[in-house]
Design a protein around this motif. Structure first.
Motif, PDB file in Angstrom:
ATOM      1  N   LEU A 188      37.806  49.120  38.863  1.00 22.91           N
ATOM      2  CA  LEU A 188      37.953  47.801  39.493  1.00 22.91           C
ATOM      3  C   LEU A 188      39.289  47.751  40.234  1.00 22.91           C
ATOM      4  CD1 LEU A 188      36.566  44.987  39.614  1.00 22.91           C
ATOM      5  CD2 LEU A 188      37.910  44.364  37.600  1.00 22.91           C
ATOM      6  N   PRO A 189      39.272  47.707  41.558  1.00 25.83           N
ATOM      7  CA  PRO A 189      40.539  47.655  42.307  1.00 25.83           C
ATOM      8  C   PRO A 189      41.315  46.367  41.999  1.00 25.83           C
ATOM      9  CG  PRO A 189      38.676  48.136  43.766  1.00 25.83           C
ATOM     10  CD  PRO A 189      38.104  47.731  42.445  1.00 25.83           C
ATOM     11  N   ALA A 190      42.631  46.475  41.984  1.00 29.48           N
ATOM     12  CA  ALA A 190      43.467  45.315  41.633  1.00 29.48           C
ATOM     13  C   ALA A 190      43.240  44.147  42.573  1.00 29.48           C
ATOM     14  CB  ALA A 190      44.942  45.724  41.643  1.00 29.48           C
ATOM     15  N   PRO A 207      32.263  46.180  42.365  1.00 33.19           N
ATOM     16  CA  PRO A 207      32.415  47.259  43.350  1.00 33.19           C
ATOM     17  C   PRO A 207      31.171  48.136  43.375  1.00 33.19           C
ATOM     18  CG  PRO A 207      34.352  47.087  41.950  1.00 33.19           C
ATOM     19  CD  PRO A 207      33.316  46.203  41.345  1.00 33.19           C
ATOM     20  N   GLU A 208      30.915  48.732  44.519  1.00 36.85           N
ATOM     21  CA  GLU A 208      29.728  49.592  44.648  1.00 36.85           C
ATOM     22  C   GLU A 208      29.966  50.963  44.016  1.00 36.85           C
ATOM     23  OE1 GLU A 208      28.772  49.709  48.771  1.00 36.85           O
ATOM     24  OE2 GLU A 208      28.161  47.607  48.825  1.00 36.85           O
ATOM     25  N   GLY A 209      28.844  51.637  43.723  1.00 38.93           N
ATOM     26  CA  GLY A 209      28.919  53.021  43.257  1.00 38.93           C
ATOM     27  C   GLY A 209      29.166  53.190  41.775  1.00 38.93           C
ATOM     28  N   LEU A 210      29.014  52.108  41.001  1.00 39.08           N
ATOM     29  CA  LEU A 210      29.253  52.218  39.561  1.00 39.08           C
ATOM     30  C   LEU A 210      27.951  52.526  38.825  1.00 39.08           C
ATOM     31  CD1 LEU A 210      31.579  49.118  38.996  1.00 39.08           C
ATOM     32  CD2 LEU A 210      32.274  51.520  39.092  1.00 39.08           C
ATOM     33  N   GLN A 245      28.832  49.042  35.075  1.00 46.84           N
ATOM     34  CA  GLN A 245      28.577  47.683  35.564  1.00 46.84           C
ATOM     35  C   GLN A 245      28.519  46.698  34.401  1.00 46.84           C
ATOM     36  OE1 GLN A 245      25.284  47.271  38.319  1.00 46.84           O
ATOM     37  NE2 GLN A 245      25.644  49.314  39.130  1.00 46.84           N
ATOM     38  N   GLU A 246      27.858  47.113  33.321  1.00 44.22           N
ATOM     39  CA  GLU A 246      27.757  46.262  32.143  1.00 44.22           C
ATOM     40  C   GLU A 246      29.148  46.002  31.558  1.00 44.22           C
ATOM     41  OE1 GLU A 246      25.189  44.713  31.147  1.00 44.22           O
ATOM     42  OE2 GLU A 246      26.125  43.835  29.372  1.00 44.22           O
ATOM     43  N   GLN A 247      29.954  47.068  31.492  1.00 46.56           N
ATOM     44  CA  GLN A 247      31.326  46.917  30.970  1.00 46.56           C
ATOM     45  C   GLN A 247      32.117  45.923  31.822  1.00 46.56           C
ATOM     46  OE1 GLN A 247      32.601  51.025  31.116  1.00 46.56           O
ATOM     47  NE2 GLN A 247      32.413  51.275  28.904  1.00 46.56           N
ATOM     48  N   LEU A 248      31.997  46.067  33.124  1.00 45.68           N
ATOM     49  CA  LEU A 248      32.765  45.193  34.011  1.00 45.68           C
ATOM     50  C   LEU A 248      32.272  43.753  33.957  1.00 45.68           C
ATOM     51  CD1 LEU A 248      33.694  47.197  37.240  1.00 45.68           C
ATOM     52  CD2 LEU A 248      35.084  46.640  35.260  1.00 45.68           C
ATOM     53  N   ARG A 249      30.969  43.579  33.830  1.00 49.53           N
ATOM     54  CA  ARG A 249      30.448  42.206  33.719  1.00 49.53           C
ATOM     55  C   ARG A 249      31.026  41.524  32.466  1.00 49.53           C
ATOM     56  NH1 ARG A 249      25.783  43.746  36.766  1.00 49.53           N
ATOM     57  NH2 ARG A 249      24.945  44.981  35.054  1.00 49.53           N
ATOM     58  N   ASN A 250      31.070  42.274  31.374  1.00 50.40           N
ATOM     59  CA  ASN A 250      31.657  41.723  30.144  1.00 50.40           C
ATOM     60  C   ASN A 250      33.143  41.432  30.343  1.00 50.40           C
ATOM     61  OD1 ASN A 250      29.241  41.905  28.787  1.00 50.40           O
ATOM     62  ND2 ASN A 250      29.672  43.940  27.933  1.00 50.40           N
TER      63      ASN A 250
END
Lengths: 197, 85
Positions: free
Chosen positions: B40-42, B55-58, B63-68
């Motif tokens: 995840l870019p700052a 972000p694309e390409g995950l 994606q699940e980790q980032l959504r959480n």
């Protein structure tokens, strides 16, 4: 701070304190900087603005301005503005004597600044025994101006044997004024070291 | 009704560190250390984003980790919801 990420080292400080001048219009007995007249080698405006650029480049989130009395510097607002233009948050520690309604209005233009006003006693006599005559009323007046503004503001009290008993009253005073209270530790440096006893 | 988006709270800042992202909240002040690596870019939440935007390409798991993680940031008030329009 005990933290595995911090122990490995961060790329730069999160926030830092910048004594922009040691010039001050007060001679507080506990001043850790022995503030008096400005030092001959203080940064020029241009040097200060370059430093702001460097700190921004390093990712510093917040600069806490102290001194001395920061508002003694004629270019202080220019330095603060440069920080805000880069998104750096600022906190200004001031004795409040130079704060005017116009200055508070000017500083209220953005929401990146917080201000602490030094007050070392809930009672005038306690405060002025440390900070000098007239400082209590000036600080209270400054705090009233700030409380009426959107600027997050606080009383900053250096804890000493002389004012320790007044901390609850200072808390109440802060609440009545509509600001918060920050109690700082005494640092035995400068005049603070000379007047330790 | 306007679509809900998320953006970094005005009182907060974020920067990239070796472990991931370091969030700073000047209201405390308080810090949040996020082991997001480079996922995840700052600057991702500097602009308003759709709540589910990532972000694309995950990979699916990332994606699940980032959504959480985004939900955690909202819960802890480092991000705030606002209208996208």
């Amino acid at each position: 701070m005990s933290n595995r990420f911090v122990e490995k080292g961060l790329r730069s400080p999160v926030n830092l304190t910048w004594e922009v001048t040691v010039g001050c219009n007060l001679r507080c007995r506990h001043c850790l900087s022995s503030s008096d007249t400005p030092a001959v080698d203080e940064l020029t405006t241009q040097e200060a603005l370059v430093l702001v650029d460097q700190l921004h480049g390093e990712g510093v989130f917040q600069i806490n301005f102290g001194g001395g009395e920061p508002f003694m510097r004629p270019d202080f607002l220019e330095i603060v503005d440069a920080c805000h233009a880069k998104g750096i948050m600022t906190c200004i520690s001031t004795n409040g004597t130079l704060l005017t309604a116009d200055l508070v209005k000017r500083l209220s233009r953005n929401r990146l600044v917080a201000i602490q006003v030094s007050l070392d006693g809930a009672e005038q006599a306690t405060c002025e025994a440390i900070r000098g005559a007239g400082t209590y009323a000036a600080a209270i007046e400054a705090l009233k101006l700030l409380a009426a503004s959107p600027i997050p503001s606080s009383i900053n009290t250096v804890l000493t044997a002389g004012n320790a008993a007044e901390i609850p009253a200072l808390y109440e005073l802060a609440q009545n004024l509509g600001v918060s209270l920050r109690v700082s530790r005494f640092r035995p440096s400068g005049r603070g070291a000379d007047n330790w006893e | 009704m306007a679509a809900a988006g998320v953006q970094i709270h005005p009182a907060c800042r974020v920067r990239q560190e070796g472990f991931g992202l370091l969030f700073y909240d000047s209201r405390g002040p308080r810090l949040l250390f996020a082991e997001t690596g480079t996922m995840l870019p700052a600057e991702f939440f500097a602009m308003p984003r759709g709540k589910g935007d990532l972000p694309e390409g995950l990979a699916e798991r990332q994606q699940e980790q980032l959504r959480n993680f985004v939900n955690l940031l909202l819960e802890k008030d480092f991000l705030r919801e606002q209208s996208l329009c």
